[in-house]
Design a protein around this motif. Sequence first.
Motif, short mmCIF file in Angstrom:
data_model
loop_
_atom_site.label_atom_id
_atom_site.label_comp_id
_atom_site.label_asym_id
_atom_site.label_seq_id
_atom_site.Cartn_x
_atom_site.Cartn_y
_atom_site.Cartn_z
N HIS A 319 10.27 -29.23 -36.63
CA HIS A 319 10.22 -28.98 -38.20
C HIS A 319 8.70 -28.75 -38.47
O HIS A 319 8.10 -29.55 -39.60
N ASN A 320 8.05 -27.79 -37.57
CA ASN A 320 6.78 -27.43 -37.93
C ASN A 320 6.35 -26.72 -39.56
O ASN A 320 7.26 -26.30 -39.60
N PRO A 321 5.61 -27.47 -40.07
CA PRO A 321 5.58 -27.04 -41.75
C PRO A 321 4.99 -25.57 -41.77
O PRO A 321 5.25 -24.92 -42.68
N ALA A 322 4.58 -25.04 -40.60
CA ALA A 322 4.02 -23.78 -40.80
C ALA A 322 4.72 -22.59 -40.19
O ALA A 322 5.19 -22.40 -38.95
N TRP A 323 5.51 -21.99 -41.15
CA TRP A 323 6.30 -20.86 -40.79
C TRP A 323 5.73 -19.42 -40.38
O TRP A 323 6.03 -19.06 -39.65
N VAL A 324 4.69 -19.32 -41.14
CA VAL A 324 3.88 -18.19 -40.89
C VAL A 324 2.28 -18.49 -40.97
O VAL A 324 2.11 -19.12 -41.86
N VAL A 325 1.50 -17.85 -40.01
CA VAL A 325 0.10 -18.07 -39.99
C VAL A 325 -0.43 -16.37 -39.96
O VAL A 325 0.08 -15.83 -39.39
N THR A 326 -1.54 -16.04 -40.99
CA THR A 326 -1.73 -14.70 -40.95
C THR A 326 -3.08 -14.61 -40.13
O THR A 326 -4.16 -15.62 -40.26
N ARG A 327 -3.53 -13.58 -39.77
CA ARG A 327 -4.84 -12.91 -39.34
C ARG A 327 -4.97 -11.62 -39.48
O ARG A 327 -4.01 -10.95 -39.78
N GLU A 328 -6.20 -11.28 -39.88
CA GLU A 328 -6.60 -9.80 -39.96
C GLU A 328 -7.50 -9.26 -38.81
O GLU A 328 -8.64 -10.19 -38.68
N THR A 329 -7.54 -8.23 -38.30
CA THR A 329 -8.47 -7.78 -36.97
C THR A 329 -9.64 -7.28 -37.99
O THR A 329 -9.80 -6.45 -38.82
N ASN A 330 -10.84 -7.78 -37.49
CA ASN A 330 -12.33 -7.16 -38.00
C ASN A 330 -12.69 -5.99 -37.20
O ASN A 330 -13.38 -5.30 -37.67
N VAL A 331 -12.28 -5.77 -35.81
CA VAL A 331 -12.47 -4.78 -35.16
C VAL A 331 -11.27 -4.31 -34.40
O VAL A 331 -10.24 -4.96 -34.30
N PRO A 332 -11.30 -3.13 -33.58
CA PRO A 332 -10.21 -2.84 -32.83
C PRO A 332 -9.83 -3.78 -31.74
O PRO A 332 -10.93 -4.41 -31.08
N VAL A 333 -8.66 -4.35 -31.61
CA VAL A 333 -8.33 -5.57 -30.72
C VAL A 333 -7.30 -5.04 -29.79
O VAL A 333 -6.31 -4.33 -30.08
N ARG A 334 -7.46 -5.58 -28.53
CA ARG A 334 -6.40 -5.40 -27.60
C ARG A 334 -5.62 -6.84 -27.30
O ARG A 334 -6.40 -7.67 -27.11
N LEU A 335 -4.33 -6.82 -27.76
CA LEU A 335 -3.24 -7.98 -27.30
C LEU A 335 -2.51 -7.76 -26.17
O LEU A 335 -1.66 -7.17 -26.51
N GLY A 336 -2.77 -8.32 -25.16
CA GLY A 336 -1.82 -7.80 -24.11
C GLY A 336 -1.72 -6.34 -23.82
O GLY A 336 -2.91 -5.94 -23.71
N THR A 337 -0.61 -5.94 -24.03
CA THR A 337 -0.55 -4.49 -23.84
C THR A 337 -0.69 -3.50 -25.19
O THR A 337 -0.72 -2.36 -25.39
N ALA A 338 -0.66 -4.65 -26.39
CA ALA A 338 -0.95 -3.86 -27.59
C ALA A 338 -2.20 -3.61 -28.06
O ALA A 338 -3.16 -4.47 -27.85
N HIS A 339 -2.57 -2.39 -28.60
CA HIS A 339 -3.96 -1.89 -29.09
C HIS A 339 -3.67 -1.80 -30.74
O HIS A 339 -3.11 -1.09 -31.26
N LEU A 340 -4.73 -2.71 -31.28
CA LEU A 340 -4.50 -2.78 -32.77
C LEU A 340 -5.79 -2.39 -33.40
O LEU A 340 -6.84 -2.54 -32.94
#
Length: 453
Positions: A319-340
């Motif tokens: 029953h973790n209280p956090a159902w959603v956590v947010t972030r915003e990219t400051n710069v272009p970012v690669r996460l795994g195969t994703a380019h954001l």
Amino acid sequence: MTPDATLPPHAPGRLPVVGHVMPLLRNRLAFMQQLRDHGDVVQIRVGPRPVFVVNSPELVWEILTAQSANFNKGRLFDKLRLFGGSPLPIAEGQQHLQRRRLMQPAFHRERINSYIDTMITTAEGALRSWGHGARLDVLNEMQLMAQGVVMSVLFSTNPDRDPAQAVMNGVDTVFQAAIRRAVVPVSAWERLPLPGNRKLRTANTVLRRTVSDIVAAHRADPEAPDDLVSLLLDARDEDGLPLDDDEILSEITALLAAGSETTAVTMAWLFHELSRHPDQEERLHQEVDTVLADGPLTADRLPLLGHTRRLVTETLRLHNPAWVVTRETNVPVRLGTAHLPAGADLIWSPYAIHRDPELYRDPLRFDPDRWLPERPQPPRGAYIPFGAGKRMCIGDGFTWAEATVLTALVASRWTLRPVPGTTVRPVPAITVHPSSLHMTAEARGRAAVREAA
């Protein structure tokens, strides 16, 4: 729910796109859990903006640690700015580093151990108001108890029940507004004279007045206690200037809110699970009765409450209280195969990660023994009740101690039985809290002797 586009989850430069999230708000917990079937990073839409959902615990860990400098806290936390300030939970960059260094002494392990007696005294005062056979709104009781602990320990004040309830209602109103404005980001609505906006202004007034009174009392007392309020009042920035009043107000209010909500929701779910698992409840009672047989609960005896601690650990998983956590990219970012791109909104769900069947065997089963040291433990990033890295919650040690103390004290005096006919379901607001948790208090131990007398 079906994807709008059937793209391969790991196609270079392309992400699976799942349908518009707005019609699914009532089922948002199930929605977040189902998204993991579509890949490590999935694109959805919230209002007019695309949002990237990170489902991989390894990538979440990377965001929180190795790539933390590439992200700011994002939309939800921006909506939690109070009184124009930027308290520690939402401060960024150098300001966050300086504020964390300033406040860290109040949360050192030795300092937390010194708080245990006050935690116990405050909680015992709340428990004495219960009566055998009383029907309790357990979430509300736990919120008042946790709030009382935070105010007693960190602010050296403990208001009566009615003022405390007003403060708690004010915090809840602010939280509800924050999550609503983050999910429905139409800033023009925030300035209209709508009932919700009027209620929010009233809540902010209550909180400002309460915290201002606490600060004024400290300033007027030449022998003010050595607590977090005094620490903030004595602080000086790099230019030797004190924090301004709004910064102090926002910092204290944020700590009051964050320090109360997580513990209270965790406690409510814990006692709900105990009512559904009498074998676990019996083990808790046996442990608490044994540890407390030779004297009252103290900081030295907390390590003896191993099963109690595992109950808290498992509740924070299931029953973790956090159902959603947010972030915003400051710069272009690669996460795994994703380019954001820079400016991209990201979210992840600790609640969903903690229930992932690929990470936890029988994940929907309440099983505190999964945390026994001889059992295999989840991989890194799979258990993050307080985050990780530089932005890990400063109060995690405080919360562990508080939750263990409250569980032991309640169990030593009371058994909580569910009211027949009550259906309990998770409600994802600022935290995932039970919809309605009314239980009947049955006295045991010393409480039973007092009631009989």
